[in-house]
Design an enzyme around this catalytic site. Sequence first.
Site, PDB file in Angstrom:
ATOM      1  N   LYS A  10      62.000  43.222  25.606  1.00  0.00           N
ATOM      2  CA  LYS A  10      63.415  43.251  26.001  1.00  0.00           C
ATOM      3  C   LYS A  10      64.316  43.794  24.878  1.00  0.00           C
ATOM      4  CE  LYS A  10      62.943  39.512  29.398  1.00  0.00           C
ATOM      5  NZ  LYS A  10      63.606  38.311  29.994  1.00  0.00           N
ATOM      6  N   ASN A 113      65.095  36.581  25.416  1.00  0.00           N
ATOM      7  CA  ASN A 113      63.825  35.873  25.175  1.00  0.00           C
ATOM      8  C   ASN A 113      62.660  36.828  24.907  1.00  0.00           C
ATOM      9  OD1 ASN A 113      63.449  36.725  27.804  1.00  0.00           O
ATOM     10  ND2 ASN A 113      62.682  34.765  28.561  1.00  0.00           N
ATOM     11  N   HIS A 116      59.179  40.004  28.873  1.00  0.00           N
ATOM     12  CA  HIS A 116      58.929  39.626  30.257  1.00  0.00           C
ATOM     13  C   HIS A 116      57.455  39.861  30.538  1.00  0.00           C
ATOM     14  CE1 HIS A 116      59.133  39.442  34.636  1.00  0.00           C
ATOM     15  NE2 HIS A 116      58.352  40.513  34.621  1.00  0.00           N
ATOM     16  N   GLU A 127      55.322  44.979  40.171  1.00  0.00           N
ATOM     17  CA  GLU A 127      56.069  45.355  38.967  1.00  0.00           C
ATOM     18  C   GLU A 127      55.478  46.600  38.311  1.00  0.00           C
ATOM     19  OE1 GLU A 127      57.738  40.882  37.883  1.00  0.00           O
ATOM     20  OE2 GLU A 127      56.389  41.886  36.488  1.00  0.00           O
TER      21      GLU A 127
HETATM   22  P1  CMP Z   1      61.886  36.818  32.725  1.00  0.00           P
HETATM   23  O1  CMP Z   1      60.453  36.436  32.567  1.00  0.00           O
HETATM   24  O2  CMP Z   1      62.235  38.212  32.350  1.00  0.00           O
HETATM   25  O3  CMP Z   1      62.330  36.566  34.239  1.00  0.00           O
HETATM   26  C1  CMP Z   1      63.671  36.285  34.599  1.00  0.00           C
HETATM   27  C2  CMP Z   1      64.538  36.015  33.409  1.00  0.00           C
HETATM   28  O4  CMP Z   1      65.748  35.332  33.675  1.00  0.00           O
HETATM   29  C3  CMP Z   1      63.817  35.121  32.427  1.00  0.00           C
HETATM   30  O5  CMP Z   1      62.760  35.825  31.817  1.00  0.00           O
HETATM   31  C4  CMP Z   1      64.972  34.696  31.511  1.00  0.00           C
HETATM   32  O6  CMP Z   1      65.195  35.621  30.463  1.00  0.00           O
HETATM   33  C5  CMP Z   1      66.192  34.748  32.449  1.00  0.00           C
HETATM   34  N1  CMP Z   1      66.758  33.428  32.708  1.00  0.00           N
HETATM   35  C6  CMP Z   1      67.983  33.011  32.358  1.00  0.00           C
HETATM   36  N2  CMP Z   1      68.208  31.754  32.743  1.00  0.00           N
HETATM   37  C7  CMP Z   1      67.075  31.329  33.357  1.00  0.00           C
HETATM   38  C8  CMP Z   1      66.662  30.103  33.956  1.00  0.00           C
HETATM   39  N3  CMP Z   1      67.475  29.054  34.032  1.00  0.00           N
HETATM   40  N4  CMP Z   1      65.415  30.032  34.485  1.00  0.00           N
HETATM   41  C9  CMP Z   1      64.583  31.099  34.454  1.00  0.00           C
HETATM   42  N5  CMP Z   1      64.918  32.286  33.879  1.00  0.00           N
HETATM   43  C10 CMP Z   1      66.141  32.411  33.330  1.00  0.00           C
END
Ligand code: CMP
Length: 140
Positions: A10, A113, A116, A127
């Site tokens: 990311k 974070n 992904h 995906e």
């Molecule tokens: P990702 O695995 O990319 O999939 C969806 C993304 O939403 C997740 O990582 C997080 O970066 C973001 N996100 C933000 N808030 C939440 C939440 N409460 N629960 C899950 N994903 C979240």
Amino acid sequence: AIERTLSIIKPDAVAKNVIGQIYARFEAAGLKVIAARMAHLSRAEAEAFYAVHKARPFFKDLVDFMISGPVMIQVLEGKNAILKNRDLMGATDPKKADAGTIRADFADSIDANAVHGSDAAETAKEEISFFFAGMNVYSR
Ligand code: CMP
């Protein structure tokens, strides 16, 4: 089984200049990069990729973040690649991620974070085809 999974480094981790460190973790775990490209996603692309989260309260922040800078997108292949990549990444919320995981070491918040990874075989398939035409995947 030998599987494929879609991985995205990311904008936060790309900005921190840790693409190579994250790739090294994939490789050390036996995951092979079989397709890769860097992209600065448009809002429409990010919204389409995360369409499953459209109704969630964090959707707009998630999309805003994912288009805030370039991302590195790759297909990883290897034994149990989907679960293996999720183990390497650690919990979605870096505060809950186990020590030594990518998110524990490189992520700052639940949105920023670092990575992904596909969560299941069906989503991995969707995906991967979202970002890569078959001819751009180089297995073995
Ligand atoms: P990702 O695995 O990319 O999939 C969806 C993304 O939403 C997740 O990582 C997080 O970066 C973001 N996100 C933000 N808030 C939440 C939440 N409460 N629960 C899950 N994903 C979240």
